[in-house]
Write an enzyme that holds these catalytic residues in place. Sequence first.
Site, mmCIF file in Angstrom:
data_model
loop_
_atom_site.group_PDB
_atom_site.id
_atom_site.type_symbol
_atom_site.label_atom_id
_atom_site.label_comp_id
_atom_site.label_asym_id
_atom_site.label_seq_id
_atom_site.Cartn_x
_atom_site.Cartn_y
_atom_site.Cartn_z
ATOM 1 N N ASP A 141 -8.747 57.735 20.025
ATOM 2 C CA ASP A 141 -9.298 58.719 20.956
ATOM 3 C C ASP A 141 -8.335 58.941 22.108
ATOM 4 O O ASP A 141 -8.535 59.845 22.919
ATOM 5 C CB ASP A 141 -10.631 58.218 21.521
ATOM 6 C CG ASP A 141 -11.780 58.579 20.608
ATOM 7 O OD1 ASP A 141 -11.553 59.282 19.613
ATOM 8 O OD2 ASP A 141 -12.917 58.148 20.883
ATOM 9 N N ASP B 13 -17.131 60.182 11.186
ATOM 10 C CA ASP B 13 -17.009 59.327 12.368
ATOM 11 C C ASP B 13 -17.951 58.125 12.262
ATOM 12 O O ASP B 13 -18.907 58.118 11.472
ATOM 13 C CB ASP B 13 -17.370 60.187 13.603
ATOM 14 C CG ASP B 13 -16.707 59.702 14.871
ATOM 15 O OD1 ASP B 13 -16.183 58.574 14.882
ATOM 16 O OD2 ASP B 13 -16.734 60.452 15.872
HETATM 17 C C1 DGJ Z 1 -15.628 59.712 18.651
HETATM 18 C C2 DGJ Z 1 -14.403 60.350 18.061
HETATM 19 O O1 DGJ Z 1 -13.354 59.445 18.038
HETATM 20 C C3 DGJ Z 1 -14.069 61.610 18.837
HETATM 21 O O2 DGJ Z 1 -12.899 62.176 18.341
HETATM 22 C C4 DGJ Z 1 -15.226 62.554 18.728
HETATM 23 O O3 DGJ Z 1 -15.374 62.967 17.397
HETATM 24 C C5 DGJ Z 1 -16.495 61.891 19.231
HETATM 25 N N1 DGJ Z 1 -16.734 60.644 18.575
HETATM 26 C C6 DGJ Z 1 -17.682 62.785 19.025
HETATM 27 O O4 DGJ Z 1 -18.844 62.186 19.374
#
Ligand code: DGJ
Length: 777
Positions: free
Chosen positions: A544, A476
Site C-alpha cells: 500500500d 484483497d
Molecule cells: C487495501 C488495499 O491494499 C488497497 O489497495 C485498497 O484496495 C484497499 N484495501 C481498499 O479497501
Amino acid sequence: MISNKDNIFRLDTQNTSYLFRVTEFGHLETIHYGEFLMEQSLDAALLKHTAVTGSTVAYESTDPIYSLDTLSLEWSGIGKGDFRHSPCEIRMPDGSFVTDFKYVNHRIVNGCIPMTTLPSSYGDPADCQTLEITLADSPGEITLLMYYTVFPKTDVIARRVVLENHNEKPLVIRSLMSMMIDIPNRNYSLVTFHGGWIKEAHRQDRALQYGLFVSESTTGASSNRHNPGFLLAEQGSSESYGRVYGFNLVYSGNHYEGIELSNQDLVRVMTGINPHCFEWPLAKGERFESPEAIMTFSDQGYNGMSGHFHDFINEHIVRGDWKGKERPVLLNTWEAVVFSFTQNKLLHLARQARRLGVELFVLDDGWFGQRNSDTAGLGDYTVNRKKLPGGLPAFAKKINRLGMQFGLWFEPEMVNPDSDLYRAHPEYAVCIPGREPSLGRNQLVLDLCNPKVRDYIVESVRGILTTADITYVKWDMNRHMSDMYSACIKNQGEFFHRYMIGLYDILNRIFKDQPQILLESCSSGGNRFDLGMLCFSPQIWASDDTDSAERLEIQKGLSYLYPLSSMGAHVSTAPHQQTLRSTPLSTRFNVASFGCLGYELDLKYLSRMEKREVRDQIAFYKEHRKTMQFGHFYRLDALRANKHHWETVAADGHEAVAGFFQTQSAASEGLNILPLTGLDSNTRYSIRTRPQPLYVKQFGGLINHILPFHIHPEGFLIRMLDKFYTLTDCVEEYEGRGDLLSSGVKLNNQFIGSNYNTRTRLLGDFGSSLYVISKEG
Ligand code: DGJ
C-alpha cells in the site's frame, strides 16, 4: 536429470548438483548441494566420521561411530540420537514421539506429480523429472513419501513430503516440514525479508550463530512481517559474486523457517507449515500433503540466485493466459477517490486516464452494498445503484467504449458485521461459540473451512464476473486472523491449514475456467506475497506504500525472491499519503516502471505539464514493457550509500533499461558511475537517458539568479510557469561495446550549486533517471 547408482541419488540441473545417499542403516545422507559437479567419485565430498564424538548416542551398537547427530541428513526424526530440531513431531500410534524414517524404495518419473490439496509448480515431462522416495518408520505402517522435482533449465529443485498412516491406530501430526537439508557451514549469513504494513520485504542480514533462528508467520497468511522466502549466502557475497542458496514455500498460510547451526558446524535448513496451533490427526488410510518448498543455488551472487527464482516463477508457477503475457497499464481508483464517488466522477477520471494512455480502469473498494466506509458492506456484492445507476454491466460498457478494459475489486474472504450477509448468516464468520470475536479493520474473517461459505463466495464472485465484461480482478484480504475456530471441523488444530485449502479451492473454482481474467491478489498490500498466491494471481499488489523512496526498498527486497512481472507498482501523489514525503513524478514512475505499472491518483489535480509527463511515461513503458516486466533483472551493488541501481535486460538481449536512483542528495558529490551488466561484450550498444522534464519550482529561489527581474520563488508567476513550461533534465548519449559499458558508464556531474547548464544532471533528493541501452544496427 535424476540418477541413482550405488545407493547415491544425483539430481543435476544446468548449473547445480544435489547428491545424497542411503546409509548402511537406511537414512538419507546429504553429500552435496551447490555447484554442478562433473566428478563421479565422491570420496572428497563425504563427511568424515573416524572417531566417536563425546556425548553422542550411537544409532546401533554394531557401529559406535554412526550417530545421527553428526550426520548431514535429508530428513530426521526424534529420539534416535539427532538432537537438532526435527522436521517432524508426530504422536505415533504407540503414544511416543519417537520417529525413525528409513529408505524403502524409490521411483523416478518424468514431469511433476501433482498435489491434490494444494497448488504447486508444474512442468512438461520434457522439462522436469520427479524422484519419489518412500521412507518408513516401522515398515508398512507409517510411510513418508519424499518428492524431489528437478527443473534443470531454471536450476530449481522442488521438495515436499506426504505422510501416510497404515496403522490401525491414529497418529497426530504436530509438525511436518516440507523439506530439510543439512549443509556444511561456510561462514553463511542468513538473509530474510521482514517488515509490516507499508514496509514490506526489507532485507535483513545476520551472521549464523550456534542455535536455532526461526522466521515465521502466525497471522494466518504468509504475512507482511516475515516473507517465507529466505537466503543463505557466504559472508561477503555481493549481487554478482558469492555462493548463495535460495529457499521459498508454495504456501500462503502460516509458515515456518528454521535455520539451525549445530555444534558440528552443519546448517540445518527446514521450511514448511508453522507448527503454531497446528495439530492434524491421521487415521488409518489417511495421508497428509505438505506444501511444496523450492530451493536453488548460484555461485554468481544474489543476482544469479534470484535469476533462477524469476525464471522458475515465470515458467513453472504462473499459469494460464497471463503466463509470459504483457500486463496492461492500469489506473486504480482507490487513492484517487477512496469510497466517495459517483459514476460521473469515475467517468471523468477514466476519460483522463484514457487520454494519457491507460489501458485498464480498475474500480477499487466502495462499489457494492452500503460500502461507503470500511465499517459496512463487506460480503454484500450487489452493486450500489446510487453510485453506479446502470449497474456494473453498463458501467463496464462505458469504460470499454472509452477504449479501456474494466477491472474490479473484491474482498471475498471477509464480512462486516454491518452487512446483509452477516445479518443473514452470522455463522459464516470465524468466531468461537459464546465469545465475542475481535475485529480487524471493522471486519471478521469468513470461515473458509465451511463448504457453504465457499459456495457463497464462489457464486457471488462468479455471478458478478459473468454479468459484466471484467478482464481483471483485484482480490484483497485486509486483516490478520483471530478467534480461530470453525464449527465444521472437529479438531481446531486444523483450522489455519483448512482455511488455506478452502481459499485455494475457491480460487480454483472461480478462475480455472476463466484464464483470460488477470487476477491481482492483494492483502493490505504485500501481506500475502507468496508463491501459493502466484499460482493463481500472476501479479500481486506489492505494498500500500507507493512512496517511491520506500518502494525502492520494498521492490528490491521482493526482487530477491520474485520476478518483476509479479509486482504491482503504481505512481501516486506527492506529498505521499503515508510518509508525507515529496518525490519527483519522474522518480515515482522510474521506480514503478520496474514492475507492472499503474497509476493511483486523481488525475484532475495534475497540471498540463504533469499530464504530458505521464503520457510520455506510459508511452515509454509500453515501448519497453516486455523488458520491464519479463527482462532479466539485476540489482547492481551501489557505489554509494545514497544510490540504488537496477537494470533489466530483454530476454533476447536487444535492449536493457537501467535505473539510477538517488535517495538523499549529497553536497558536492563526486563521480557518479552507472554500473551495467548482462550485456554482450562483443555487441555494440547505444545508451541514452530517458528524457524527463524539470519543473521550474524545483529551483526555488535560484530562479532569481537567471532572471533579469526578481520574483517570489513560490509565488503566482512560478506556479503559472510550472503549469505551462518545463526544462528537460540532462540527456546523455554514448555508445560502445558491451565490455566497455559493463565497466561502468561515467556520468555527467550532478548539480552542485556552482552553475547550471544542460549537461548537468539535476537530481536532488529522490531524483532518478532511466537509461535505455539498445543494440546497434
Ligand atoms: C487495501 C488495499 O491494499 C488497497 O489497495 C485498497 O484496495 C484497499 N484495501 C481498499 O479497501
